[in-house]
Design a protein around this motif. Structure first.
Motif, short mmCIF file in Angstrom:
data_model
loop_
_atom_site.label_atom_id
_atom_site.label_comp_id
_atom_site.label_asym_id
_atom_site.label_seq_id
_atom_site.Cartn_x
_atom_site.Cartn_y
_atom_site.Cartn_z
N UNK A 189 0.82 -1.20 0.00
CA UNK A 189 0.00 0.00 0.00
C UNK A 189 0.86 1.26 0.00
N UNK A 190 1.85 1.33 0.89
CA UNK A 190 2.75 2.48 0.96
C UNK A 190 3.57 2.61 -0.31
N UNK A 191 4.10 1.50 -0.80
CA UNK A 191 4.91 1.53 -2.02
C UNK A 191 4.11 2.11 -3.19
N UNK A 192 2.88 1.65 -3.32
CA UNK A 192 2.04 2.16 -4.42
C UNK A 192 1.68 3.63 -4.22
N UNK A 193 1.39 4.02 -2.99
CA UNK A 193 1.09 5.44 -2.75
C UNK A 193 2.24 6.34 -3.19
#
Length: 147
Positions: free
Chosen positions: A113-117
């Motif tokens: 989730x963080x990587x994609x954000x």
């Protein structure tokens, strides 16, 4: 005399409402001239890429909220975080995210989730949902409004 009191009460109520710090809060739609993302909390539903679709196991544990001042708050499963953002046309730029660093459970999708954000470059609002487009051929993160 009763009628005068009622009229004064109505005017006082209108005056207090106009002076309230909450009178500027409004819900935005894609057609508003204001900030289209602020004032809502969005739950991550899935990320679609050319290689497949990753479905969020618990959308309520992966949320983002944009405020009108350019701030971002996020729930990252068992962690909390935030940062900043800017919008120009349909370009969305997220600043560096900060987050707590608790170890979430083995089913956590927090890292993805963080990587994609951090790879978001644009957005669109469609049928009440938020679509965050990832740079390159990275795919699309799909969010729904939180209840």
């Amino acid at each position: 005399m009763k009628m005068l009191r009622r009229i004064l009460s109505v005017f006082l109520l209108l005056f207090l409402t106009a002076c309230s710090p909450y009178h500027d809060i409004k819900k935005h739609s894609a057609d508003d001239d204001g900030e289209p993302l602020s004032g809502r909390r969005w739950e991550w539903v899935a990320t679609e890429t050319v290689s497949g679709k990753l479905v969020s196991l618990a959308p309520e544990r992966y949320t983002v909220r944009f405020d009108a001042a350019g701030g971002l708050q996020a729930r990252l499963d068992c962690n909390r975080g935030g940062g900043s953002y800017t919008i120009e046309d349909d370009t969305l730029r997220l600043g560096q995210l900060f987050a707590t660093k608790m170890a979430c459970g083995p089913d956590s999708q927090d890292r993805r989730f963080v990587r994609d954000l951090m790879r978001v470059h644009s957005f669109r609002l469609e049928e009440g949902n938020l679509y965050l487009e990832l740079s390159g051929d990275g795919g699309t993160m799909i969010f729904r409004p939180a209840p």
